[in-house]
Design an enzyme around this catalytic site. Sequence first.
Site, PDB file in Angstrom:
ATOM      1  N   ASP A  37       0.854  -1.182   0.000  1.00 55.76           N
ATOM      2  CA  ASP A  37       0.000   0.000   0.000  1.00 55.76           C
ATOM      3  C   ASP A  37       0.894   1.237   0.000  1.00 55.76           C
ATOM      4  O   ASP A  37       1.352   1.679   1.053  1.00 55.76           O
ATOM      5  CB  ASP A  37      -0.900  -0.044   1.235  1.00 55.76           C
ATOM      6  CG  ASP A  37      -1.906   1.096   1.271  1.00 55.76           C
ATOM      7  OD1 ASP A  37      -1.793   2.016   0.447  1.00 55.76           O
ATOM      8  OD2 ASP A  37      -2.792   1.075   2.127  1.00 55.76           O
ATOM      9  N   HIS A  38       1.147   1.770  -1.180  1.00 50.51           N
ATOM     10  CA  HIS A  38       2.016   2.934  -1.331  1.00 50.51           C
ATOM     11  C   HIS A  38       1.248   4.104  -1.925  1.00 50.51           C
ATOM     12  O   HIS A  38       0.302   3.909  -2.698  1.00 50.51           O
ATOM     13  CB  HIS A  38       3.187   2.609  -2.268  1.00 50.51           C
ATOM     14  CG  HIS A  38       4.336   1.939  -1.584  1.00 50.51           C
ATOM     15  ND1 HIS A  38       5.641   2.135  -1.961  1.00 50.51           N
ATOM     16  CD2 HIS A  38       4.388   1.089  -0.551  1.00 50.51           C
ATOM     17  CE1 HIS A  38       6.445   1.429  -1.196  1.00 50.51           C
ATOM     18  NE2 HIS A  38       5.706   0.774  -0.330  1.00 50.51           N
ATOM     19  N   THR A 103       5.536  -0.021  10.224  1.00 49.67           N
ATOM     20  CA  THR A 103       5.785   1.340  10.686  1.00 49.67           C
ATOM     21  C   THR A 103       5.892   2.347   9.554  1.00 49.67           C
ATOM     22  O   THR A 103       5.964   3.542   9.803  1.00 49.67           O
ATOM     23  CB  THR A 103       7.064   1.392  11.540  1.00 49.67           C
ATOM     24  OG1 THR A 103       8.157   0.850  10.802  1.00 49.67           O
ATOM     25  CG2 THR A 103       6.885   0.592  12.823  1.00 49.67           C
ATOM     26  N   GLY A 104       5.927   1.869   8.296  1.00 49.54           N
ATOM     27  CA  GLY A 104       5.812   2.775   7.161  1.00 49.54           C
ATOM     28  C   GLY A 104       7.104   3.440   6.747  1.00 49.54           C
ATOM     29  O   GLY A 104       8.165   3.243   7.329  1.00 49.54           O
ATOM     30  N   GLU A 105       6.975   4.259   5.693  1.00 54.59           N
ATOM     31  CA  GLU A 105       8.101   5.005   5.141  1.00 54.59           C
ATOM     32  C   GLU A 105       7.682   6.458   4.935  1.00 54.59           C
ATOM     33  O   GLU A 105       6.529   6.733   4.601  1.00 54.59           O
ATOM     34  CB  GLU A 105       8.540   4.428   3.785  1.00 54.59           C
ATOM     35  CG  GLU A 105       8.764   2.937   3.768  1.00 54.59           C
ATOM     36  CD  GLU A 105       7.510   2.183   3.322  1.00 54.59           C
ATOM     37  OE1 GLU A 105       6.577   2.799   2.767  1.00 54.59           O
ATOM     38  OE2 GLU A 105       7.473   0.965   3.546  1.00 54.59           O
ATOM     39  N   ASN A 108       5.736   7.535   1.771  1.00 52.55           N
ATOM     40  CA  ASN A 108       4.286   7.421   1.672  1.00 52.55           C
ATOM     41  C   ASN A 108       3.548   8.150   2.784  1.00 52.55           C
ATOM     42  O   ASN A 108       2.529   8.778   2.549  1.00 52.55           O
ATOM     43  CB  ASN A 108       3.894   5.938   1.720  1.00 52.55           C
ATOM     44  CG  ASN A 108       4.557   5.141   0.625  1.00 52.55           C
ATOM     45  OD1 ASN A 108       4.326   5.388  -0.539  1.00 52.55           O
ATOM     46  ND2 ASN A 108       5.409   4.201   1.012  1.00 52.55           N
TER      47      ASN A 108
END
Length: 316
Positions: A37-38, A103-105, A108
């Site tokens: 999911d980006h 924890t994401g980037e 994004n």
Amino acid sequence: MTHIGYHASHEQYDPRTLRDLAIRAEAAGFAAIKCSDHLQPWSERQGHSGHAWAWLGAAMAGTTVPFGNIAAPGYRYHPAVMAQAAATLAQMFPGRFWLAIGTGEALNEGVTGAAWPDKPERNARLRECFDVMHALLRGRTVTHRGRVTVVEARLWSLPDTPPPLFGAAATPETARFLGGWAEGLLTLGGDPVQVARVIDAFREGGGAGKPVHIQHAISWADTQDQAMANALDQWAPVAIGGEINWDIRRPSDFDLLGQFVGPDRIGRAVRVSADPGLHRADLAALADLGADTIFVHNVGRNQEAFIDMAGRDLLG
């Protein structure tokens, strides 16, 4: 028994094409499908990034296999909104959907303009989001005030069985942190020795007996030279590694870093080979670690040829 799944890369294909690839992958014999999911791709050359949740409804309607998604709650998505999306898919397609949260980037999640925290703070936020989502998916009314705020939230359209909430980890440290509360582990493939360290840490941290999924990146083509060219063109920026991948905000900056990745380094992130037998042996070695599903991500743009090859040489 370990299942072999197909990774659908939103960063590399428009949503319509990616849906058709998912349908083709099931027809070839892949037993499951997952996506990421980006909001943005890792590289401007990849060139796409459709909305994963909208795509999942269409792709699952056109197939029969289980699907998974990896997403980061607490930034772009409020955890209650993400839980609602997961509940809707699980209600529409019983027993076919799981979700991994990570924890994401900044690439994004930084688009909201909020401060991008360090890894320990992101871990703490992830745990709060898990607790909120886990409760909502079981029909509870949730009020929570902490790193995320939720007031009188309740999900009204629930599946008979909540979708499992996996945790995503690339390192043993994060995997150990997830072990006691995540309902499964999603980690990266590659060197079985390194992957084993991550899985062992998850189990030692409380994850013993919980399912493990692996996303394994390869570059296959008809020739070794073409397989290497595909890997360097599409996946060089991701091979930089370390914390830098989580902190850069623009695809163009990843492209700048990708210039420093050559054939000697790309192999740290992608198994590059024109030999299906080598890829089959790698999958067997990862399966021996106790993985429930290994999702193969062929990073080149030759997806149709890869899917056909996999049906002949990897999935039998």
